[in-house]
Design an enzyme around this catalytic site. Sequence first.
Site, PDB file in Angstrom:
ATOM      1  N   HIS A   1     -12.521  55.675  -1.413  1.00 48.05           N
ATOM      2  CA  HIS A   1     -12.212  55.833  -2.838  1.00 48.05           C
ATOM      3  C   HIS A   1     -11.819  57.275  -3.119  1.00 48.05           C
ATOM      4  O   HIS A   1     -12.428  58.202  -2.577  1.00 48.05           O
ATOM      5  CB  HIS A   1     -13.440  55.435  -3.669  1.00 48.05           C
ATOM      6  CG  HIS A   1     -13.167  55.251  -5.133  1.00 48.05           C
ATOM      7  ND1 HIS A   1     -12.100  54.525  -5.621  1.00 48.05           N
ATOM      8  CD2 HIS A   1     -13.833  55.683  -6.234  1.00 48.05           C
ATOM      9  CE1 HIS A   1     -12.133  54.532  -6.954  1.00 48.05           C
ATOM     10  NE2 HIS A   1     -13.169  55.236  -7.343  1.00 48.05           N
TER      11      HIS A   1
ATOM     12  N   ARG B   1      -6.081  48.557  -4.645  1.00 46.12           N
ATOM     13  CA  ARG B   1      -7.298  48.173  -5.368  1.00 46.12           C
ATOM     14  C   ARG B   1      -7.292  48.760  -6.782  1.00 46.12           C
ATOM     15  O   ARG B   1      -8.162  49.543  -7.151  1.00 46.12           O
ATOM     16  CB  ARG B   1      -8.494  48.698  -4.567  1.00 46.12           C
ATOM     17  CG  ARG B   1      -9.788  47.928  -4.720  1.00 46.12           C
ATOM     18  CD  ARG B   1     -10.860  48.514  -3.811  1.00 46.12           C
ATOM     19  NE  ARG B   1     -11.148  49.889  -4.113  1.00 46.12           N
ATOM     20  CZ  ARG B   1     -11.072  50.920  -3.247  1.00 46.12           C
ATOM     21  NH1 ARG B   1     -10.743  50.727  -1.987  1.00 46.12           N
ATOM     22  NH2 ARG B   1     -11.345  52.142  -3.625  1.00 46.12           N
TER      23      ARG B   1
ATOM     24  N   TYR C   1     -20.824  60.384 -45.011  1.00 44.58           N
ATOM     25  CA  TYR C   1     -21.986  61.231 -44.728  1.00 44.58           C
ATOM     26  C   TYR C   1     -21.592  62.689 -44.551  1.00 44.58           C
ATOM     27  O   TYR C   1     -20.598  62.997 -43.896  1.00 44.58           O
ATOM     28  CB  TYR C   1     -22.673  60.776 -43.440  1.00 44.58           C
ATOM     29  CG  TYR C   1     -23.360  59.439 -43.546  1.00 44.58           C
ATOM     30  CD1 TYR C   1     -24.461  59.255 -44.369  1.00 44.58           C
ATOM     31  CD2 TYR C   1     -22.908  58.354 -42.796  1.00 44.58           C
ATOM     32  CE1 TYR C   1     -25.097  58.027 -44.450  1.00 44.58           C
ATOM     33  CE2 TYR C   1     -23.537  57.127 -42.867  1.00 44.58           C
ATOM     34  CZ  TYR C   1     -24.635  56.962 -43.706  1.00 44.58           C
ATOM     35  OH  TYR C   1     -25.250  55.755 -43.777  1.00 44.58           O
TER      36      TYR C   1
ATOM     37  N   LYS D   1     -14.446  44.874 -12.830  1.00 48.03           N
ATOM     38  CA  LYS D   1     -15.823  45.279 -13.182  1.00 48.03           C
ATOM     39  C   LYS D   1     -15.906  45.570 -14.679  1.00 48.03           C
ATOM     40  O   LYS D   1     -14.867  45.694 -15.349  1.00 48.03           O
ATOM     41  CB  LYS D   1     -16.216  46.495 -12.350  1.00 48.03           C
ATOM     42  CG  LYS D   1     -15.386  47.739 -12.643  1.00 48.03           C
ATOM     43  CD  LYS D   1     -15.576  48.828 -11.594  1.00 48.03           C
ATOM     44  CE  LYS D   1     -14.743  50.047 -11.948  1.00 48.03           C
ATOM     45  NZ  LYS D   1     -14.619  50.995 -10.834  1.00 48.03           N
TER      46      LYS D   1
ATOM     47  N   CYS E   1     -19.140  55.874 -39.725  1.00 40.11           N
ATOM     48  CA  CYS E   1     -20.499  55.369 -39.957  1.00 40.11           C
ATOM     49  C   CYS E   1     -20.826  54.304 -38.906  1.00 40.11           C
ATOM     50  O   CYS E   1     -20.029  54.023 -38.024  1.00 40.11           O
ATOM     51  CB  CYS E   1     -20.612  54.761 -41.351  1.00 40.11           C
ATOM     52  SG  CYS E   1     -20.015  55.829 -42.682  1.00 40.11           S
ATOM     53  N   MET E   2     -21.997  53.710 -39.036  1.00 41.67           N
ATOM     54  CA  MET E   2     -22.396  52.700 -38.050  1.00 41.67           C
ATOM     55  C   MET E   2     -21.457  51.500 -38.071  1.00 41.67           C
ATOM     56  O   MET E   2     -21.038  51.009 -37.026  1.00 41.67           O
ATOM     57  CB  MET E   2     -23.837  52.263 -38.318  1.00 41.67           C
ATOM     58  CG  MET E   2     -24.417  51.389 -37.221  1.00 41.67           C
ATOM     59  SD  MET E   2     -26.087  50.847 -37.563  1.00 41.67           S
ATOM     60  CE  MET E   2     -27.013  52.355 -37.379  1.00 41.67           C
ATOM     61  N   ASP E   3     -21.116  51.027 -39.276  1.00 44.09           N
ATOM     62  CA  ASP E   3     -20.290  49.817 -39.402  1.00 44.09           C
ATOM     63  C   ASP E   3     -18.963  50.036 -40.106  1.00 44.09           C
ATOM     64  O   ASP E   3     -18.139  49.136 -40.153  1.00 44.09           O
ATOM     65  CB  ASP E   3     -21.056  48.749 -40.199  1.00 44.09           C
ATOM     66  CG  ASP E   3     -22.345  48.377 -39.530  1.00 44.09           C
ATOM     67  OD1 ASP E   3     -22.283  47.620 -38.550  1.00 44.09           O
ATOM     68  OD2 ASP E   3     -23.408  48.867 -39.957  1.00 44.09           O
TER      69      ASP E   3
ATOM     70  N   ARG F   1     -19.920  59.893  -3.136  1.00 46.30           N
ATOM     71  CA  ARG F   1     -20.731  58.968  -3.922  1.00 46.30           C
ATOM     72  C   ARG F   1     -21.493  58.055  -2.974  1.00 46.30           C
ATOM     73  O   ARG F   1     -22.674  58.239  -2.761  1.00 46.30           O
ATOM     74  CB  ARG F   1     -19.807  58.190  -4.869  1.00 46.30           C
ATOM     75  CG  ARG F   1     -20.506  57.443  -5.956  1.00 46.30           C
ATOM     76  CD  ARG F   1     -19.554  56.976  -7.052  1.00 46.30           C
ATOM     77  NE  ARG F   1     -18.574  55.992  -6.614  1.00 46.30           N
ATOM     78  CZ  ARG F   1     -17.712  55.389  -7.443  1.00 46.30           C
ATOM     79  NH1 ARG F   1     -17.716  55.668  -8.727  1.00 46.30           N
ATOM     80  NH2 ARG F   1     -16.852  54.501  -6.985  1.00 46.30           N
TER      81      ARG F   1
HETATM   82  C1  LIG Z   1     -13.214  51.278 -10.513  1.00 51.97           C
HETATM   83  C2  LIG Z   1     -12.784  51.342  -9.111  1.00 51.97           C
HETATM   84  C3  LIG Z   1     -11.437  51.135  -8.759  1.00 51.97           C
HETATM   85  C4  LIG Z   1     -10.326  50.996  -9.773  1.00 51.97           C
HETATM   86  O1  LIG Z   1      -9.975  52.262 -10.284  1.00 51.97           O
HETATM   87  P1  LIG Z   1      -8.788  52.436 -11.355  1.00 51.97           P
HETATM   88  O2  LIG Z   1      -8.731  53.888 -11.556  1.00 51.97           O
HETATM   89  O3  LIG Z   1      -9.231  51.691 -12.578  1.00 51.97           O
HETATM   90  O4  LIG Z   1      -7.577  51.861 -10.771  1.00 51.97           O
HETATM   91  C5  LIG Z   1     -11.139  51.063  -7.413  1.00 51.97           C
HETATM   92  N1  LIG Z   1     -12.098  51.214  -6.466  1.00 51.97           N
HETATM   93  C6  LIG Z   1     -13.402  51.455  -6.774  1.00 51.97           C
HETATM   94  C7  LIG Z   1     -14.399  51.636  -5.684  1.00 51.97           C
HETATM   95  C8  LIG Z   1     -13.784  51.553  -8.103  1.00 51.97           C
HETATM   96  O5  LIG Z   1     -15.061  51.805  -8.406  1.00 51.97           O
END
Ligand SMILES: *Cc1c(COP(=O)(O)O)cnc(C)c1O
Length: 365
Positions: free
Chosen positions: A160, A216, A257, A35, A304-306, A131
């Site tokens: 999770h 995962r 700045y 992601k 700064c910005m850049d 969540r």
């Molecule tokens: C982002 C995420 C992960 C991965 O988590 P890490 O801490 O980067 O290993 C696994 N499962 C779900 C649902 C997530 O949102």
Amino acid sequence: MNRGPSAEIDLSAFAHNIAVLRNVTGDRPVIAVVKADAYGHGSVEVSRRLLREGVSMLAVAFTGEARKLRDSGIAAPILVLFDRDELNDYFELGLTPVIQDIRTADVFSKEAVSRGKKIRVHIKIDTGMGRIGFRPEQAVSDAVRVADMKGIELEGLMSHFSEADLTDRSYAMHQIQIFDGITKELSARLHRPLICHMANSAASLSIPEALFEAVRPGLLLYGHSPFEERYGLKPVMTIKTKLLAVRNLPAGCAISYGRTFCTLRPSRIGVVPIGYADGYNRLFSNNAEMLVRGRRVPVAGRVCMDLTMVDVTEVEDVSEGDEVVILGRQADETVRASELSAKIGTIPYEILISLGCRARRSYLN
Ligand SMILES: *Cc1c(COP(=O)(O)O)cnc(C)c1O
């Protein structure tokens, strides 16, 4: 676009990091989380490489991210963690939704029936993250209902962790217990096994009870550990640029700045073309180090910005055009994402994404 920093992505590091993972998880299937454009590393290139290294499935947050992967020819199974409105995408692209409530399951079922298709789904159980997902009390009966819906093929069950990265594992173990109970009861009711998965990076590395049938992870694949201990992981990304200017200034010069830095001696100040527009947080003002000629140099004054200034007085032979490493390794020194995140009260994830998503990327094989 030719603004400041570049991100060098060393794809060969994935093989190493997956070997570190497999050392603890054995040959369990890996669902690689890609992601947020693969944590700022570029999801297409990263996914291709991870699949070559043997991961079984990819996971993204939204269907738009999956579309980008399909458009680039990636045919592997893709789990979509959070999206539910883009029904058409799931069927057109052959994606696997994470189902978080009965109503959504029903919508997928009806759509599948009307298309004369079956859709594979995973069910999410809220074991304590608070969540999304089915509440544990009704999880088994709800999951049975989903499994019985026309057009739906229940393939997996997931949950999770809220705090698998703490040394105190009691809450993580509590979540595991709930999940374990549900997986066992459900498999018995359905008379078949499901792919059960719960372990993010922290749990994959440190909690054997969390491994279930698949893992995962995200962060660890990119070479960063959620712990102080590094487990020998190899960071995949280096953020670098070149000194735009090196200026010799007398003592008593205010830099940037707000005059928050003032030279106390005759100084050499390097001007680095990276700023908060590039995801280099303004809170790094007077509060971080970069690498020049293998030496750590402090940020001088406000970001700064850049542009950002660094004090290179102590670096011999420094000159305009010299490489500056903002994140990663140069000679024998390394600036880690965890070092930067600790300085500004955030986590390595945010550092990778802030810097990685904005830089020009190049890939090393
Ligand atoms: C982002 C995420 C992960 C991965 O988590 P890490 O801490 O980067 O290993 C696994 N499962 C779900 C649902 C997530 O949102």
